[in-house]
Enzyme design. Sequence first.
Site, PDB file in Angstrom:
ATOM      1  N   HIS A 130       0.838  -1.201   0.000  1.00  0.00           N
ATOM      2  CA  HIS A 130       0.000   0.000   0.000  1.00  0.00           C
ATOM      3  C   HIS A 130       0.875   1.255   0.000  1.00  0.00           C
ATOM      4  O   HIS A 130       0.641   2.190  -0.788  1.00  0.00           O
ATOM      5  CB  HIS A 130      -0.903  -0.011   1.231  1.00  0.00           C
ATOM      6  CG  HIS A 130      -1.737   1.220   1.382  1.00  0.00           C
ATOM      7  ND1 HIS A 130      -3.061   1.288   1.012  1.00  0.00           N
ATOM      8  CD2 HIS A 130      -1.424   2.456   1.864  1.00  0.00           C
ATOM      9  CE1 HIS A 130      -3.529   2.499   1.254  1.00  0.00           C
ATOM     10  NE2 HIS A 130      -2.550   3.224   1.780  1.00  0.00           N
ATOM     11  N   GLU A 131       1.877   1.284   0.869  1.00  0.00           N
ATOM     12  CA  GLU A 131       2.743   2.458   0.941  1.00  0.00           C
ATOM     13  C   GLU A 131       3.569   2.618  -0.332  1.00  0.00           C
ATOM     14  O   GLU A 131       3.796   3.742  -0.793  1.00  0.00           O
ATOM     15  CB  GLU A 131       3.652   2.360   2.163  1.00  0.00           C
ATOM     16  CG  GLU A 131       2.916   2.372   3.498  1.00  0.00           C
ATOM     17  CD  GLU A 131       1.996   3.575   3.654  1.00  0.00           C
ATOM     18  OE1 GLU A 131       2.385   4.688   3.228  1.00  0.00           O
ATOM     19  OE2 GLU A 131       0.883   3.414   4.181  1.00  0.00           O
ATOM     20  N   GLU A 179      -5.974   6.711  -1.473  1.00  0.00           N
ATOM     21  CA  GLU A 179      -5.906   5.466  -0.707  1.00  0.00           C
ATOM     22  C   GLU A 179      -6.485   4.285  -1.477  1.00  0.00           C
ATOM     23  O   GLU A 179      -6.013   3.145  -1.341  1.00  0.00           O
ATOM     24  CB  GLU A 179      -6.654   5.624   0.625  1.00  0.00           C
ATOM     25  CG  GLU A 179      -5.992   6.575   1.604  1.00  0.00           C
ATOM     26  CD  GLU A 179      -4.610   6.098   2.013  1.00  0.00           C
ATOM     27  OE1 GLU A 179      -4.494   4.951   2.475  1.00  0.00           O
ATOM     28  OE2 GLU A 179      -3.647   6.865   1.844  1.00  0.00           O
TER      29      GLU A 179
END
Length: 291
Positions: A130-131, A179
């Site tokens: 995700h990061e 996100e």
Amino acid sequence: MAFPKTPLIGLKADGFRHPLDLEATQSLKQLPGLDLIVRQLLGSIGEQFFYLDNIASSVLVSEQQLPELHQLLKEACQVLDLETPELYVRQHPMPNAYTFAMRGKKPFVVIHTSLIELLTPAEIQAVIGHELGHLKCEHGVYLTLANLIMLAAGQLSTVGALIAQTLQSQILQWVRCAEFSCDRAALLATQDSRVVSSVLMKLAGGSPTLAPQLNLDAFLAQARAYDESSSTELGLLLREAQTGQLTHPLPVLRAREIDRWASSKDYETLLQKGKMCYSSETEKKGEWRNW
């Protein structure tokens, strides 16, 4: 040793970027005063503060330091076809992870110890993926702006504070949309939607004690129920009221969104393309891959 997941050689951000992310980014670029607020914020605090604070208060992961985490990072970078950033572990009671990209500096990812204690290794790799999605999508500039606005609002001049207040809702809207793209990067890194959804479930209501007792299928059913109940006009208004001041979409919405994308043709096409490209590369090197 055979690579456990399909490396997505040549992967481009637009291949998985969520349409809401693209739309919000385009809107943000058109906002007047953006350059001014960046200059004011960077002049009053400076990106260097964040970098120095991090390296002074965290542990840098490497082959010699927490090597299992380092391996998870390397594998995720290989899958996403991304240069490996620095990864730090920071002692903190709030489960969280974040990415920071400075001009002229190597980007870095930070994971709090409380988040690591909550997750399995596969779920930690989903967080790392995700990061990495923020880096792959080149979110760094706007992430920096979002962080600086939140941290420096009380230190701005009157003009700067007014601009920051005006931009805050747009910045938060962009962060929430970004996100969704990064959740997709997490799925690509792990290639298991249940792993990504499990992370979201634990962020919503987990603890080291409760985590083993949580039921992922029940959480996904909860996510679908929320999605259906908020699809009416009133439901959409209430959903906006719930999320308007949040930096992240609600976990149930993120789980529902990733559940949908995992069964989409777009996702399957990315994996198939990755397999074909990787097979071609290994054949050129005289290697064999059993898919």
